[in-house]
Scaffold this motif. Structure first.
Motif, PDB file in Angstrom:
ATOM      1  N   THR A   1      -6.143   2.652  -2.807  1.00 17.21           N
ATOM      2  CA  THR A   1      -6.178   1.227  -3.114  1.00 17.21           C
ATOM      3  C   THR A   1      -7.614   0.702  -3.100  1.00 17.21           C
ATOM      4  OG1 THR A   1      -6.039   0.400  -0.835  1.00 17.21           O
ATOM      5  CG2 THR A   1      -3.968   1.077  -1.889  1.00 17.21           C
TER       6      THR A   1
ATOM      7  N   GLY B   1       1.761   1.332  -7.654  1.00 14.56           N
ATOM      8  CA  GLY B   1       0.910   0.202  -8.002  1.00 14.56           C
ATOM      9  C   GLY B   1       1.232  -0.412  -9.347  1.00 14.56           C
TER      10      GLY B   1
ATOM     11  N   SER C   1      -1.965   6.257  -7.781  1.00 14.17           N
ATOM     12  CA  SER C   1      -0.769   6.775  -7.116  1.00 14.17           C
ATOM     13  C   SER C   1      -0.639   8.254  -7.428  1.00 14.17           C
ATOM     14  CB  SER C   1       0.495   6.052  -7.597  1.00 14.17           C
ATOM     15  OG  SER C   1       0.511   4.695  -7.226  1.00 14.17           O
TER      16      SER C   1
ATOM     17  N   ARG D   1      -1.061   6.760  -1.908  1.00 12.92           N
ATOM     18  CA  ARG D   1      -1.629   5.591  -2.571  1.00 12.92           C
ATOM     19  C   ARG D   1      -3.101   5.475  -2.219  1.00 12.92           C
ATOM     20  NH1 ARG D   1      -0.218   1.050  -4.323  1.00 12.92           N
ATOM     21  NH2 ARG D   1      -2.319   1.290  -5.145  1.00 12.92           N
TER      22      ARG D   1
ATOM     23  N   THR E   1      -9.273   1.911   0.322  1.00 14.65           N
ATOM     24  CA  THR E   1      -9.299   3.312   0.761  1.00 14.65           C
ATOM     25  C   THR E   1     -10.737   3.817   0.931  1.00 14.65           C
ATOM     26  OG1 THR E   1      -7.221   3.714  -0.402  1.00 14.65           O
ATOM     27  CG2 THR E   1      -8.556   5.647   0.153  1.00 14.65           C
TER      28      THR E   1
ATOM     29  N   GLU F   1       0.817  -1.212   0.000  1.00 15.66           N
ATOM     30  CA  GLU F   1       0.000   0.000   0.000  1.00 15.66           C
ATOM     31  C   GLU F   1       0.851   1.263   0.000  1.00 15.66           C
ATOM     32  OE1 GLU F   1      -2.788  -0.204   3.187  1.00 15.66           O
ATOM     33  OE2 GLU F   1      -4.212  -1.395   1.997  1.00 15.66           O
TER      34      GLU F   1
ATOM     35  N   ALA G   1      -3.904  -4.265  -2.826  1.00 16.87           N
ATOM     36  CA  ALA G   1      -3.165  -3.041  -2.515  1.00 16.87           C
ATOM     37  C   ALA G   1      -2.499  -2.441  -3.740  1.00 16.87           C
ATOM     38  CB  ALA G   1      -2.111  -3.332  -1.448  1.00 16.87           C
ATOM     39  N   SER G   2      -2.345  -3.228  -4.809  1.00 13.18           N
ATOM     40  CA  SER G   2      -1.675  -2.757  -6.023  1.00 13.18           C
ATOM     41  C   SER G   2      -2.647  -2.173  -7.035  1.00 13.18           C
ATOM     42  CB  SER G   2      -0.872  -3.907  -6.650  1.00 13.18           C
ATOM     43  OG  SER G   2       0.086  -4.401  -5.738  1.00 13.18           O
ATOM     44  N   HIS G   3      -3.947  -2.206  -6.739  1.00 15.30           N
ATOM     45  CA  HIS G   3      -4.953  -1.512  -7.542  1.00 15.30           C
ATOM     46  C   HIS G   3      -5.042  -0.048  -7.093  1.00 15.30           C
ATOM     47  CE1 HIS G   3      -6.169  -5.516  -8.809  1.00 15.30           C
ATOM     48  NE2 HIS G   3      -7.140  -5.024  -9.555  1.00 15.30           N
ATOM     49  N   GLY G   4      -5.856   0.726  -7.789  1.00 15.02           N
ATOM     50  CA  GLY G   4      -6.183   2.078  -7.343  1.00 15.02           C
ATOM     51  C   GLY G   4      -5.455   3.173  -8.087  1.00 15.02           C
TER      52      GLY G   4
END
Length: 696
Positions: free
Chosen positions: A242, A161, A216, A240, A245, A157, A211-214
């Motif tokens: 995610t 990402g 930055s 970040r 969030t 996170e 956690a790698s979606h979303g």
């Protein structure tokens, strides 16, 4: 996202390292079935969600719409839908991009097409490229170590990402500092991680993927304009966002019973964002991002008309997130509405790392590619949006309130997308039906063109669709648009107004189902059956006013390789003098108003790596496609930003080496180090990245 075939396959396994791929053997050329599987949940292997029989007025010969024709075309269930009048003359203001001004300086000699198996990032002579930020780079602390084999969800996170898509660089006045905003569409666990050997390891990998979606947000600095940027670890702006969030809902559907869950009984605070595709930057300095193929993340009952129209089903998902978080299984009591909380336009304020991002219900819910805003002379703003699905629609939102210049009005401007009018497009052709042959051959008037209507779905907060409440229109926008007879398009992806001319450009990526048995055939705005290569449509709002409810349109490009593809068209420019181009996805503009197109799918259609292309829109060069760069093997080109005055271009390189495995990677972009090497953040495998291209 792009796929190139539409045949069904069995349900994929959730737990296999390499799950069954329904598109395997059915994609064209070198197109990756893994991309189809992970990016959009094998959308083209599933039934087309739009099964309506909407009328299409192909035989309208008179392009000048009379009031009677407009009203007759808007009759639904015996009730006439009100059509707002055209509201005077207005000249659009610059909304996104560098704006008008002197001719840009980004001269280049077009590169030759790059064969699809090439694992290289290719730029024109005289230019260099450098990654700006890569998957796994630390954002908040240099102590956060990138090691995909052991990284925890908590550390993930805090890292940049995966699979970046939309990109913008928001510069300060001196041009020496700024902020990069990027979204992250999806993850490919098959090349991100070694095979999980225990349930605990599988759980960790799934949470790291979440956690790698979303999105930055990344602080930048450089020596001076025209020089490449360096990103700042620990910058104040760094952030970040995610899949976990907290967000807020805005607009008429906020708090609706359709959005409430056991975890959020008020229906106002959704958690997380998924499958963020393209986006837009607003005149007030915030960034919009579109939640696209969210259906693939949820297991639902799958029985309702809405579930079917949005592609939700009662089957285990590929990602298996329902095994680690109950909200991803909408069959769980209290979570039936959780899927309704995704599929929105998201707004993020990069200047305020503490501000919760917002999901705007007034802009409707569907597979948003993105949203792009332009300001009219009246001060009202219009946001243009495409629904990236075969046979789905083009939308426009017009604000109730007016944009006001100046930083003191920024908070008020941030509320412009909370209330207004939502429309869907109906296209009217001006050629006889018999002349639309499905081959791409031009009709007798020499152009695929006509007029169109913006049919209201919501006006002043009130539903204009009989049988739908306002909340139902906004949560089930596809169903409402079906009811008013919108025009089915060939996967309208990025839709952007030109900041110099105000004309609007629609990238229709492809639709191999057009003309298939039981499905709509060629229409004048979608004139080719089995449309593998896609096309670009140019719209002109009546009176050049984004509030207008009528528009003119013409097809600018029918894409493909003129050497091997029949029915190509390049705005009248000689086809033997253009770079071959296929599957237009995202668009951008330079300071002179030239169109730039990034592609997604060329390996499977014309056999070349995807790239970025310049297309002049005026004068003798109109329609001359020129390739500027090519991305590596397996990747698509996303999020182009063209700053020609600085002689700099930025792109996101998404899913390089998509078909590899942890043990047998197929790309080593961008570091190109030995396989298995992991030192100082240099890992022997592909890392989706934002790349800057510049003159040294």
């Amino acid at each position: 996202m792009t796929t190139t075939d539409d045949r069904p396959g069995p349900t994929p396994s959730r737990r296999a390292l390499l799950p069954f791929l329904p598109m395997a053997g059915h994609t064209s050329g070198k197109r990756s079935p893994m991309t189809c599987h992970l990016k959009c949940g094998d959308a083209c292997a599933q039934p087309v969600p739009n099964t309506t029989d909407n009328p299409y007025f192909r035989d309208v010969v008179d392009a000048a719409l009379s009031r009677r024709a407009v009203l007759a075309g808007a009759v639904v269930a015996g009730a006439a839908v009100a059509i707002a009048p055209v509201l005077g003359d207005a000249t659009p203001a610059v909304a996104h991009g560098p704006g008008g001004g002197p001719r840009g300086r980004l001269g280049f000699t077009p590169i030759a097409p790059v064969p699809a198996a090439t694992d290289a990032f290719t730029v024109p002579a005289g230019y260099q490229w450098r990654p700006l930020v890569r998957w796994g780079d630390p954002l908040l602390s240099s102590r956060d170590r990138f090691d995909p084999a052991t990284v925890t969800p908590e550390v993930a996170e805090r890292l940049f990402g995966y699979n970046c898509d939309y990109v913008d660089v928001l510069e300060d006045r001196d041009g020496r500092s700024g902020v990069l905003v990027v979204n992250h569409e999806y993850t490919n666990e098959n090349i991100m991680f070694p095979p999980a050997t225990t349930p605990e390891e599988l759980d960790r990998q799934r949470r790291v993927a979440m956690a790698s979606h979303g999105l930055s947000v990344v602080g930048l600095y450089r020596e001076r304009k025209g020089k490449p940027w360096t990103y700042k670890v620990g910058a104040r702006a760094n952030r970040r966002i995610t899949a976990s969030t907290p967000f807020t809902f805005s607009g008429p559907a906020a708090g609706s019973a359709l959005l409430r869950t056991v975890a959020d009984p008020a229906g106002t605070t959704p958690r997380g964002t998924l499958n963020n595709c393209a986006g837009g930057t607003t005149p007030w300095g915030t960034v919009l991002s579109g939640e696209e193929n969210v259906n693939q993340y949820f297991r639902t009952a799958g029985t309702s008309a809405a579930d079917k129209r949005y592609g939700f089903a009662d089957k285990a998902t590929t990602r298996g997130w329902e095994d680690v978080d109950p909200r991803f299984d909408a069959r769980n009591p209290g979570y039936e509405n959780e899927p309704h909380r995704f599929g929105w336009i998201v707004e993020v304020d990069p200047e305020d790392p503490t501000a919760p991002p917002v999901k705007h219900t007034a802009l409707g819910r569907f597979k948003h590619e993105g949203a792009n805003v332009i300001v009219g002379r009246s001060g009202h703003v219009a946001a243009y949006m495409g629904d990236d699905e075969r046979f789905d629609y083009l939308y426009k939102f017009v604000s109730k309130d007016r944009y006001r210049e100046g930083r003191r009005h920024r908070d008020a401007n941030k509320r412009l997308l909370t209330a207004g009018n939502l429309y869907v497009a109906r296209f009217l052709g001006d050629s006889p039906v018999s002349e639309i042959t499905g081959t791409g051959a031009l009709p007798s008037d020499g152009a695929f063109d006509g007029t169109g209507q913006w049919i209201p779905l919501v006006l002043d907060g009130v539903s204009q669709v009989p049988g739908f409440t306002t909340e139902e229109v906004l949560v089930f926008t596809r169903l409402a648009a079906d009811a008013v007879g919108a025009t089915k398009m060939d996967r309208p992806e990025d839709v952007e107004p030109n900041p110099v001319t105000g004309r609007v450009y629609v990238a229709c990526t492809n639709n191999t189902d057009r003309g298939a048995a039981g499905k709509e055939g060629a229409t004048e705005p979608n004139p080719r059956v089995t449309n593998r290569n896609g096309h670009v449509v140019e719209l002109t709002e009546s009176s050049n006013d984004p509030r207008s409810t009528t528009f003119g349109w013409s097809i600018l490009l029918l894409c493909g390789d003129p050497a091997t593809t029949t029915g190509t068209y390049f705005a009248g420019f000689p086809p033997e003098k253009v770079s071959p181009i296929s599957c237009p996805d995202n668009v951008a503009f330079d300071s002179s108003g030239n169109l730039w197109i990034s592609t997604d799918g060329q390996p499977g259609t014309i056999g070349y790596c995807d790239g970025l292309f310049k297309v002049p829109l005026e004068g003798r060069e109109r329609g001359r496609v020129q390739q500027f760069l090519a991305v590596p093997r397996g990747a698509e080109t996303c999020g182009p930003v063209v700053r020609d005055r600085d002689e700099m271009v930025y792109v996101a390189v998404q899913h390089p080496g998509e078909d590899g495995t942890w043990a047998a990677q197929q790309s080593y972009f961008p570091d190109y180090v030995a396989p298995g090497s992991l030192s100082a953040g240099r890992w022997g495998g592909p890392r989706p990245s934002v790349v800057q291209v510049y003159r040294p």
